[in-house]
Design a protein around this motif. Structure first.
Motif, PDB file in Angstrom:
ATOM      1  N   GLY A 158       0.885  -1.234  -0.131  1.00 61.06           N
ATOM      2  CA  GLY A 158       0.003  -0.057  -0.110  1.00 61.06           C
ATOM      3  C   GLY A 158       0.797   1.197  -0.083  1.00 61.06           C
ATOM      4  O   GLY A 158       2.239   1.136   0.036  1.00 61.06           O
ATOM      5  N   SER A 159       0.030   2.240  -0.133  1.00 62.71           N
ATOM      6  CA  SER A 159       1.090   3.644   0.029  1.00 62.71           C
ATOM      7  C   SER A 159       0.240   4.451   0.603  1.00 62.71           C
ATOM      8  O   SER A 159      -0.758   4.566   0.544  1.00 62.71           O
ATOM      9  N   LEU A 160       0.989   5.567   1.311  1.00 64.84           N
ATOM     10  CA  LEU A 160       0.316   6.674   2.027  1.00 64.84           C
ATOM     11  C   LEU A 160       0.937   7.884   1.448  1.00 64.84           C
ATOM     12  O   LEU A 160       2.224   8.016   1.311  1.00 64.84           O
ATOM     13  N   SER A 161       0.174   8.840   0.838  1.00 67.37           N
ATOM     14  CA  SER A 161       0.663  10.226   0.335  1.00 67.37           C
ATOM     15  C   SER A 161       0.348  11.008   1.365  1.00 67.37           C
ATOM     16  O   SER A 161      -0.531  11.193   2.047  1.00 67.37           O
ATOM     17  N   ILE A 162       1.323  12.149   1.484  1.00 63.73           N
ATOM     18  CA  ILE A 162       0.970  13.517   2.256  1.00 63.73           C
ATOM     19  C   ILE A 162       0.774  14.609   1.159  1.00 63.73           C
ATOM     20  O   ILE A 162       1.562  15.040   0.545  1.00 63.73           O
ATOM     21  N   GLU A 163      -0.548  14.890   1.522  1.00 66.57           N
ATOM     22  CA  GLU A 163      -1.014  16.008   0.233  1.00 66.57           C
ATOM     23  C   GLU A 163      -0.900  17.386   1.015  1.00 66.57           C
ATOM     24  O   GLU A 163      -1.367  17.641   2.110  1.00 66.57           O
ATOM     25  N   THR A 164      -0.224  18.326   0.394  1.00 71.88           N
ATOM     26  CA  THR A 164       0.092  19.717   0.996  1.00 71.88           C
ATOM     27  C   THR A 164      -0.642  20.514  -0.136  1.00 71.88           C
ATOM     28  O   THR A 164       0.263  21.424  -0.745  1.00 71.88           O
ATOM     29  N   PRO A 165      -2.112  20.982  -0.433  1.00 77.45           N
ATOM     30  CA  PRO A 165      -2.442  21.522  -1.498  1.00 77.45           C
ATOM     31  C   PRO A 165      -2.088  23.177  -1.203  1.00 77.45           C
ATOM     32  O   PRO A 165      -2.295  23.893  -2.336  1.00 77.45           O
ATOM     33  N   LEU A 166      -1.968  23.614  -0.206  1.00 74.64           N
ATOM     34  CA  LEU A 166      -1.509  25.024   0.096  1.00 74.64           C
ATOM     35  C   LEU A 166      -0.158  25.324  -0.010  1.00 74.64           C
ATOM     36  O   LEU A 166       0.207  26.465   0.243  1.00 74.64           O
ATOM     37  N   ILE A 167       0.797  24.512  -0.119  1.00 76.71           N
ATOM     38  CA  ILE A 167       2.155  24.589   0.110  1.00 76.71           C
ATOM     39  C   ILE A 167       2.826  25.898  -1.015  1.00 76.71           C
ATOM     40  O   ILE A 167       3.448  26.474  -0.113  1.00 76.71           O
ATOM     41  N   HIS A 168       2.194  25.851  -1.937  1.00 81.51           N
ATOM     42  CA  HIS A 168       2.714  27.053  -2.699  1.00 81.51           C
ATOM     43  C   HIS A 168       1.754  28.196  -2.700  1.00 81.51           C
ATOM     44  O   HIS A 168       2.044  29.073  -3.454  1.00 81.51           O
ATOM     45  N   LEU A 169       0.840  28.328  -1.992  1.00 85.90           N
ATOM     46  CA  LEU A 169      -0.150  29.221  -2.127  1.00 85.90           C
ATOM     47  C   LEU A 169       0.059  30.463  -0.984  1.00 85.90           C
ATOM     48  O   LEU A 169       0.230  30.146   0.082  1.00 85.90           O
TER      49      LEU A 169
END
Ligand SMILES: [Zn+2]
Length: 229
Positions: A158-169
């Protein structure tokens, strides 16, 4: 339905992440940390945000022992919360909580593994608080690798992603995105001083007010000072 864990503080950024993850089609599983922060009201607001999104489960995890480590204006009563919003380039502000996001993501990855989530959302931004080392893309890349090496889910296919949608905002762009998604900003709190009404003077309040103004929006929360929108 695909599941995502959202590190939800009850603040503006993490609540925006709830809206973004929902739009991506995830079932939302927020996790909130009570870490001895002066602005403890965040935890109540996080519960309200969680209810707004009708979540099936919301973990509120007490890690108040971080206070025993201290070292931050947010957790140590002997260090005042700054009010000048004047960050020097390359300096780390006193509101930095030592290793906070590493600790948050470690615990969030444990929760993700338990419920079988494939993503963790965290509302870090490397733009407005570039002084915080645990908000930078390099850290997120490294932590993603670490959680996949450290969990059963990660090492068994399996895999687990870390989502950072605001990182460049910027804060303005985050608020624009949140307004588009009709995120319940009226339920959020950002003030570092933790009163019922936002102080309007601390770094976090100033950044939030500036962001709403630049996004041509009006912040729905109340402030102790008069703000000209
Ligand atoms: Zn404030």
């Amino acid at each position: 339905m695909r599941k995502a864990v959202i590190v939800l503080s009850g603040g503006l950024d993490s609540t925006t992440c709830m809206g973004i993850a929902k739009e991506k089609g995830y079932e939302l599983y927020p996790i909130t940390f009570h870490y001895g922060q002066k602005h403890n009201i965040e935890v109540q607001q996080a519960q309200k945000v969680s209810q707004f999104y009708n979540t099936k489960d919301h973990r509120i995890v007490d890690i108040g022992f971080l206070q025993q480590i201290g070292g931050s204006a947010l957790t140590d009563s002997s260090i005042p919360v700054p009010t000048d919003m004047e960050y020097e380039a390359d300096s780390i502000p006193s509101t930095y909580v030592p290793a906070r996001n590493m600790i948050f993501l470690a615990l969030a990855s444990a929760y993700a593994e338990v419920i079988g989530a494939e993503a963790i959302y965290i509302g870090v931004s490397a733009v407005d608080y570039s002084g915080y080392p645990d908000c930078r893309p390099e850290f997120i890349t490294s932590m993603t690798e670490t959680v996949n090496l450290a969990t059963k889910q990660g090492v068994t296919g399996g895999s687990l992603s870390i989502e950072t949608p605001l990182i460049h905002l910027t804060k303005k762009e985050t608020i624009e995105e949140g307004l588009r998604l009709q995120v319940p900003y009226h339920l959020t709190t950002s003030c570092y001083n933790g009163g019922e009404t936002a102080c309007g003077k601390c770094d976090s309040c100033l950044l939030r007010i500036k962001g709403f103004k630049e996004a041509n929006g009006k912040d729905p929360i109340a402030y102790e000072i008069k703000v000209n929108w």
